[in-house]
Scaffold this active site. Structure first.
Site, PDB file in Angstrom:
ATOM      1  N   ASP A  73       0.829  -1.211   0.000  1.00  0.00           N
ATOM      2  CA  ASP A  73       0.000   0.000   0.000  1.00  0.00           C
ATOM      3  C   ASP A  73       0.859   1.254   0.000  1.00  0.00           C
ATOM      4  O   ASP A  73       2.026   1.237   0.407  1.00  0.00           O
ATOM      5  CB  ASP A  73      -0.961   0.008   1.191  1.00  0.00           C
ATOM      6  N   ASP A 103       8.819   4.077  -1.092  1.00  0.00           N
ATOM      7  CA  ASP A 103       8.115   3.489   0.054  1.00  0.00           C
ATOM      8  C   ASP A 103       6.921   2.659  -0.413  1.00  0.00           C
ATOM      9  O   ASP A 103       5.800   3.148  -0.411  1.00  0.00           O
ATOM     10  CB  ASP A 103       7.669   4.613   0.990  1.00  0.00           C
ATOM     11  N   GLU A 135       0.004  -1.383   5.622  1.00  0.00           N
ATOM     12  CA  GLU A 135       1.072  -1.008   6.557  1.00  0.00           C
ATOM     13  C   GLU A 135       0.918   0.440   6.981  1.00  0.00           C
ATOM     14  O   GLU A 135       1.183   0.793   8.136  1.00  0.00           O
ATOM     15  CB  GLU A 135       2.443  -1.225   5.897  1.00  0.00           C
ATOM     16  N   GLU A 136       0.495   1.275   6.040  1.00  0.00           N
ATOM     17  CA  GLU A 136       0.409   2.713   6.314  1.00  0.00           C
ATOM     18  C   GLU A 136      -0.728   3.066   7.265  1.00  0.00           C
ATOM     19  O   GLU A 136      -0.799   4.196   7.749  1.00  0.00           O
ATOM     20  CB  GLU A 136       0.235   3.486   4.998  1.00  0.00           C
ATOM     21  N   GLU A 163      12.055  -1.460   4.052  1.00  0.00           N
ATOM     22  CA  GLU A 163      11.699  -0.042   4.116  1.00  0.00           C
ATOM     23  C   GLU A 163      12.908   0.807   3.735  1.00  0.00           C
ATOM     24  O   GLU A 163      14.062   0.382   3.872  1.00  0.00           O
ATOM     25  CB  GLU A 163      11.243   0.322   5.538  1.00  0.00           C
TER      26      GLU A 163
END
Length: 384
Positions: A73, A103, A135-136, A163
């Site tokens: 995501d 990212d 994840e965000e 990351e």
């Protein structure tokens, strides 16, 4: 491998996998390609069925192995001033522009490019790939994935979360716990405050308690802490409530977060806060209005990555990259969840976190090349 990674990255960027939207098209793209390489693939979907994790494995069906992990995501592009199409890869001045290049779709692209170069039958141990959703917005996909892996008895020996760290080896970061506290009182005329229950006043007292606990956390600083600051922190993100100067506030909200350096600090804060709410604030509110309440919504509770004296993942990646040591970072990742699963875990990936979430997000080609070099060396290690 670099050129192939860039080609794949172009495909990945074209999937607008903003966290509020589905990632299924991207997951299908990855799943189809890994299955074509002979990987054993499994999906874990969210409750809506519109998002899924992909877990793929190449090599022998044995315990342990190495896992490469990335989230699919990306953050929104709305209200950002882009000079390129955020969902079309643009190559310029040694940089790759597009939402998610840094990212962290660049790392995912390099993962697939690596898989395409490997002879899976020659691998001495399994090589796992984990690609997650959301994840965000609280690492929701990774939390679902580790539950599934634990039930299946799959615990990779080593987990590498890609990351953006500028290819530095990161052995630790704080946890990230986010909450919204909602206060329901009793409205009334401001001229008679004792006749109502002012939700804003109780929210203010709640915040005051959080600030008191924030100071208490400094005294709990571990003597070995390497973080900056070395203690756990609390931040008040938003306070809202009320409609007019002369109206007793009926509803209020407080958004807050803490970044614990150790799990016991989170338990300390939550325990002290629960005692204060249940033992003091709520009884006072209910003495005036029985339906008054304070409700706490957990937005996310993501474990930190705790630095370990013995960490096989750190040692392996340091050898692969030539790094002389390992660092800590302030931002959070999914790494702590994989550490909780039982894997030796580090964070290392291409790009800089300074470029993440911004308009004209980019990944330097040189960074992607360094990532490809690390992954090639990993592949060589797994067949020798």
């Amino acid at each position: 491998m670099l050129d192939r990674s860039i080609d794949i990255l172009g495909d990945l960027i074209a999937f607008p996998t903003v966290s509020i939207d589905s990632n299924l098209d991207l997951i299908k793209y990855l799943s189809d390609r890994f299955e074509a390489l002979g990987a054993r693939c499994s999906l874990t979907a969210d409750n809506s069925g519109t998002k899924a994790n992909l877990f793929a494995t190449l090599g022998p069906d044995l315990p342990g192995g190495v896992m490469l992990s990335g989230h699919t995501d990306v953050v929104p592009v709305a209200d950002q001033d882009w000079t390129t199409d955020p969902f079309e890869l643009t190559r310029r001045d040694g940089k790759l522009f597009g939402r998610g290049t840094c990212d962290m779709k660049g790392f995912i692209a390099a993962n697939l490019a690596l898989a395409e170069t490997l002879d899976a039958s020659a691998l001495k141990q399994p090589l796992h790939f984990a690609f997650t959703y959301d994840e965000e917005t609280g690492c929701l996909g990774a939390q679902s994935l580790i539950r599934d892996l634990a039930q299946r008895g799959i615990v990779p020996d080593i987990a590498i979360v890609g990351e953006p760290t500028e290819m530095r080896v990161i052995e630790g970061h704080k946890g990230c716990y986010e909450y919204t506290a909602r206060f329901a009182g009793l409205e009334g005329h401001g001229s008679a405050p004792d006749a109502g229950v002012n939700a804003a006043e109780y929210a203010a007292r709640y915040v005051a308690k959080l600030l008191e606990l924030r100071e208490n956390l400094k005294a709990r600083t571990p003597v070995t802490s390497k973080f900056d600051p070395p203690w756990s922190t609390i931040n008040i993100g938003r306070i809202s409530g009320g409609v007019a100067h002369n109206v007793i506030v009926g509803k209020a909200e407080v958004d807050w977060e803490m970044r614990p350096v150790q799990a016991s600090d989170a338990d300390f804060v939550k325990g002290a806060l629960t005692d204060y709410v249940d033992g003091t604030l709520v009884p006072e509110m209910k003495s005036v209005h029985p339906k008054a309440s304070i409700e706490l919504e957990i937005i996310a509770e993501v474990a930190g990555l705790e630095p370990m004296d013995d960490n096989a993942a750190r040692d392996l990646v340091a050898k692969l990259t030539g790094a002389n040591g390992a660092d800590l970072v302030a931002f959070g990742t999914e790494a702590g969840l994989f550490q909780q699963l039982g894997s030796n875990t580090i964070v290392c990936g291409p790009g800089s976190i300074r470029e993440a979430h911004k308009s004209d997000e980019y990944l330097e080609i040189e960074q992607l090349e360094l990532c490809c070099r690390m992954l090639r060396r990993l592949g060589e290690t797994l067949v020798n």
